[in-house]
Design a protein around this motif. Structure first.
Motif, PDB file in Angstrom:
ATOM      1  N   PRO A   8       0.812  -1.221   0.000  1.00 20.94           N
ATOM      2  CA  PRO A   8       0.000   0.000   0.000  1.00 20.94           C
ATOM      3  C   PRO A   8       0.847   1.273   0.000  1.00 20.94           C
ATOM      4  O   PRO A   8       0.479   2.271  -0.634  1.00 20.94           O
ATOM      5  CB  PRO A   8      -0.826  -0.126   1.278  1.00 20.94           C
ATOM      6  N   LEU A   9       1.970   1.237   0.710  1.00 17.79           N
ATOM      7  CA  LEU A   9       2.890   2.375   0.701  1.00 17.79           C
ATOM      8  C   LEU A   9       3.419   2.621  -0.708  1.00 17.79           C
ATOM      9  O   LEU A   9       3.438   3.767  -1.198  1.00 17.79           O
ATOM     10  CB  LEU A   9       4.044   2.115   1.669  1.00 17.79           C
ATOM     11  N   MET A  10       3.856   1.553  -1.378  1.00 19.54           N
ATOM     12  CA  MET A  10       4.388   1.723  -2.722  1.00 19.54           C
ATOM     13  C   MET A  10       3.319   2.235  -3.685  1.00 19.54           C
ATOM     14  O   MET A  10       3.609   3.062  -4.559  1.00 19.54           O
ATOM     15  CB  MET A  10       4.991   0.408  -3.226  1.00 19.54           C
ATOM     16  N   LYS A  11       2.088   1.768  -3.533  1.00 16.90           N
ATOM     17  CA  LYS A  11       1.023   2.256  -4.411  1.00 16.90           C
ATOM     18  C   LYS A  11       0.814   3.752  -4.205  1.00 16.90           C
ATOM     19  O   LYS A  11       0.641   4.513  -5.172  1.00 16.90           O
ATOM     20  CB  LYS A  11      -0.269   1.491  -4.148  1.00 16.90           C
ATOM     21  N   THR A  12       0.850   4.196  -2.948  1.00 14.08           N
ATOM     22  CA  THR A  12       0.746   5.630  -2.654  1.00 14.08           C
ATOM     23  C   THR A  12       1.868   6.409  -3.315  1.00 14.08           C
ATOM     24  O   THR A  12       1.648   7.488  -3.891  1.00 14.08           O
ATOM     25  CB  THR A  12       0.770   5.858  -1.132  1.00 14.08           C
ATOM     26  N   LEU A  13       3.083   5.871  -3.245  1.00 19.66           N
ATOM     27  CA  LEU A  13       4.248   6.556  -3.824  1.00 19.66           C
ATOM     28  C   LEU A  13       4.180   6.590  -5.337  1.00 19.66           C
ATOM     29  O   LEU A  13       4.577   7.579  -5.967  1.00 19.66           O
ATOM     30  CB  LEU A  13       5.532   5.871  -3.349  1.00 19.66           C
TER      31      LEU A  13
ATOM     32  N   GLU B 276       1.360   6.624  -7.104  1.00 21.36           N
ATOM     33  CA  GLU B 276       0.301   7.585  -7.432  1.00 21.36           C
ATOM     34  C   GLU B 276       0.759   9.027  -7.224  1.00 21.36           C
ATOM     35  O   GLU B 276       0.268   9.942  -7.912  1.00 21.36           O
ATOM     36  CB  GLU B 276      -0.938   7.290  -6.592  1.00 21.36           C
ATOM     37  N   ALA B 277       1.716   9.229  -6.306  1.00 17.62           N
ATOM     38  CA  ALA B 277       2.243  10.572  -6.051  1.00 17.62           C
ATOM     39  C   ALA B 277       3.384  10.935  -6.995  1.00 17.62           C
ATOM     40  O   ALA B 277       3.935  12.041  -6.901  1.00 17.62           O
ATOM     41  CB  ALA B 277       2.721  10.669  -4.598  1.00 17.62           C
ATOM     42  N   GLY B 278       3.731  10.015  -7.879  1.00 14.59           N
ATOM     43  CA  GLY B 278       4.823  10.278  -8.809  1.00 14.59           C
ATOM     44  C   GLY B 278       6.208  10.132  -8.212  1.00 14.59           C
ATOM     45  O   GLY B 278       7.205  10.576  -8.803  1.00 14.59           O
ATOM     46  N   LEU B 279       6.301   9.481  -7.052  1.00 14.23           N
ATOM     47  CA  LEU B 279       7.591   9.304  -6.382  1.00 14.23           C
ATOM     48  C   LEU B 279       8.256   7.969  -6.709  1.00 14.23           C
ATOM     49  O   LEU B 279       9.434   7.781  -6.416  1.00 14.23           O
ATOM     50  CB  LEU B 279       7.408   9.439  -4.865  1.00 14.23           C
TER      51      LEU B 279
ATOM     52  N   GLY C 181       3.814  -0.964 -11.459  1.00 11.17           N
ATOM     53  CA  GLY C 181       2.473  -0.392 -11.422  1.00 11.17           C
ATOM     54  C   GLY C 181       1.392  -1.428 -11.644  1.00 11.17           C
ATOM     55  O   GLY C 181       0.339  -1.404 -10.983  1.00 11.17           O
ATOM     56  N   GLU C 182       1.627  -2.359 -12.558  1.00 11.20           N
ATOM     57  CA  GLU C 182       0.658  -3.430 -12.804  1.00 11.20           C
ATOM     58  C   GLU C 182       0.522  -4.337 -11.590  1.00 11.20           C
ATOM     59  O   GLU C 182      -0.581  -4.769 -11.240  1.00 11.20           O
ATOM     60  CB  GLU C 182       1.061  -4.232 -14.041  1.00 11.20           C
ATOM     61  N   ASN C 183       1.636  -4.637 -10.934  1.00 11.01           N
ATOM     62  CA  ASN C 183       1.586  -5.463  -9.725  1.00 11.01           C
ATOM     63  C   ASN C 183       0.766  -4.806  -8.616  1.00 11.01           C
ATOM     64  O   ASN C 183       0.120  -5.493  -7.814  1.00 11.01           O
ATOM     65  CB  ASN C 183       2.994  -5.710  -9.188  1.00 11.01           C
TER      66      ASN C 183
END
Length: 558
Positions: free
Chosen positions: A326-331, A333-336, A350-352
């Motif tokens: 979930p942390l990575m998905k947030t990052l 989506e934030a372009g980080l 991103g697909e994962n």
């Protein structure tokens, strides 16, 4: 799978009709006629019962082997060495810890290169296992997946191994009696798995998953769990998919993938050892990465996870709320994070992450981007007249961002530890522990014992420690390591004298010695390089071949 893909690596098992002797040898270990037609998958196991981090990995290797076989391959399990940092810390034996990273890489390369495996699964537990495995896989560049052995459960009263180290300091201060120390010692490490905070093992496992070299979720699983067993079986099968698609480690370990790894390490508040190991891994993969990249990425990435050692929570608690996905998905989506990076699933990062659910609203472990623990990186690359080639600090802000004090100089970790415990070290001191670098130690020991003693004695905000050695992921406080050039090579740290003023500024990213150039020149004229501490054996070889810490302390970049 086509014959050319199966036989690409000149395996003595499948190549040519004249290999009857090789086939005869393999029949003795269980091969059938059908097995000689299958892709071979080597399972590199770091099993050993000398450390909880690795004591269960033989079972995980068997699961990975089963997964590869069920997917149509033929697996063979082999072992590498491992050492235990937790056992060796504070002793002469710790000089072998960083060396073990190179031995693990060498052993994976040697075994797979000789046997001609088509693909590999590597399973690591203790700190140096992870980068050692990845360096070996990158050298070979054959389809491969890394599996993390998983995190340990908390000990009684929310304790872990670092609690034991800090209890010793608390006892020396008079804040804890021996019965309490023994109770913590007996219960802090309850079973299999790597140390339970965001220490080096969990840091590197997270970095490798972010890089795309582990299956989704592998870095945040309990060592003893059905999810970890399933992860191993899936990894064995994934190698066959990678073989079919001809995806190799260097296709995954790109510059953008390393940037993803650094970003996740920062967001998690990870270990300073990540700087050393990621640079070494990038060097092997042919990716240009320097210590300054950590500064540039760190300007835009906040610390979000409230994890030990500087925070409150353990890895098992992060596992319970969903791990790092979930942390990575947030990052992303934030372009980080770069969501377009390839991973060992054959899909992009991103697909994962597309179907990953967010963290529960009630959780307090991972902060929102709008409410960071620290707005930029805790990993600070410092430069100045004391570290012209750079140094690495872990400054969360809880210990402050600026320290100036008088140097108290020691030529070894043991000497410093004695003076901390007997009360010689006092508030306002900057401990200088030198001749502990990659060449000078040799082996660049971690200063976990003295940093834990400082914290246990309640001096965490009042004493700084700088060294050309390094730190455990469990170290916290005002600490600066990896000072380069190191003392053994005549770096400025070799010229410091007790009483000199040293200033560390983690906002300006500087570390300076308040001594004039003329005085330093005079001291340099008198300085003599120390004699090698080891003249034969692995430590002597290491000291002769190892690069500086700022270049990853690698041994094969000639």
């Amino acid at each position: 799978m086509s014959e050319d893909k199966r036989r690409r690596y000149s395996s003595p098992v499948v190549d040519g009709l004249g290999k009857s002797a090789s086939r005869a040898m393999l029949r003795a270990v269980g091969f059938t006629d059908e097995d000689f037609k299958k892709p071979q998958v080597g399972i590199a196991s770091t099993w050993s019962n000398l450390t909880p981090c690795n004591m269960h990995i033989n079972g995980l290797a068997e699961e990975a082997s089963r997964g590869a076989d069920e997917a149509g391959g033929k697996s063979l399990i082999f072992n590498t060495i491992t050492v235990s940092d937790g056992i060796a810390n504070g002793t002469e034996g710790m000089k072998y810890s960083l060396v073990s990273r190179e031995v693990i890489a060498d052993s994976i390369e040697t075994t797979a290169g000789c046997e001609g495996f088509d693909g590999l699964v590597a399973i690591g537990g203790c700190d140096k296992n992870m980068p050692g495995c990845l360096i070996g896989l990158a050298r070979l560049n054959r389809p491969a997946v890394f599996v993390y052995g998983g995190t340990i459960q908390p000990g009684a009263n929310h304790t872990d191994l670092i609690s034991v180290f800090e209890a010793v300091g608390a006892h020396a201060k008079g804040d804890m009696d021996l019965i309490e120390v023994k109770q913590i010692e007996e219960t802090a490490v309850p079973g299999p798995g790597s140390c339970g905070g965001m220490y080096t093992a969990n840091t590197m496992a997270s970095a490798i998953e972010a890089m795309g070299m582990s299956l989704p979720g592998s870095s945040a699983q309990n060592a003893v769990s059905d999810t970890k067993l399933a992860d191993c079986r899936a990894a064995g099968a994934a190698v066959l998919n990678l073989l079919e698609k001809d995806i190799k480690p260097r296709d995954i370990m790109t510059r953008k993938a390393f940037e993803n790894a650094i970003t996740v390490v920062i967001a998690l508040g990870g270990s300073t050892n990540a700087v050393l190991h990621l640079i070494a891994m990038a060097n092997t993969a042919g990716v240009e990465l320097t210590i300054d990249d950590f500064t540039e990425i760190g300007k835009r990435v906040p610390v979000l996870a409230d994890l030990r050692p500087s925070g409150h929570y353990m890895m098992s608690e992060l596992v319970a709320i969903g791990g790092i996905q979930p942390l990575m998905k947030t990052l992303v989506e934030a372009g980080l994070l770069h969501g377009d990076c390839l991973t060992v699933t054959g899909l992009t990062l991103g697909e994962n992450l597309a179907d990953v659910a967010p963290y529960p609203e009630s959780q307090k472990i991972v902060h929102a981007l709008k409410d960071p623990i620290k707005k930029d990186s805790h990993l600070r690359i410092l430069r100045g007249n004391l570290a012209p080639d750079g140094a690495v600090a872990k400054i969360t802000g809880k210990e402050g961002t600026y320290f100036t004090g008088k140097a108290r100089v020691f030529h070894s970790e043991e000497e410093a530890q004695e003076r901390i415990m007997d009360g010689t070290v006092v508030a306002g001191d900057v401990l200088v522990i030198r001749y502990e670098g990659p060449k000078g130690g040799p082996g660049m020991r971690e200063m976990l014992t003295p940093t834990s003693a400082i914290m246990g004695k309640g001096l965490g905000k009042d004493v700084a420690l700088i060294t050309d050695g390094r730190f455990s992921g469990g170290s916290h406080g005002f600490v600066v390591g990896h000072i380069t050039p190191e003392a053994a090579e005549g770096g400025p740290i070799a010229l410091v004298e007790t009483g000199d003023t040293i200033t560390i500024d983690a906002e300006a990213n500087t570390i300076s010695l308040d001594v004039s150039d003329d005085i330093l020149s005079s001291r340099r004229a008198r300085w003599q390089p120390p004699k090698p501490r080891y003249t034969r054996g692995v430590l002597a070889k290491y000291a002769r071949t190892v690069s500086s810490a700022s270049k990853g302390a690698v041994t094969d970049d000639f």
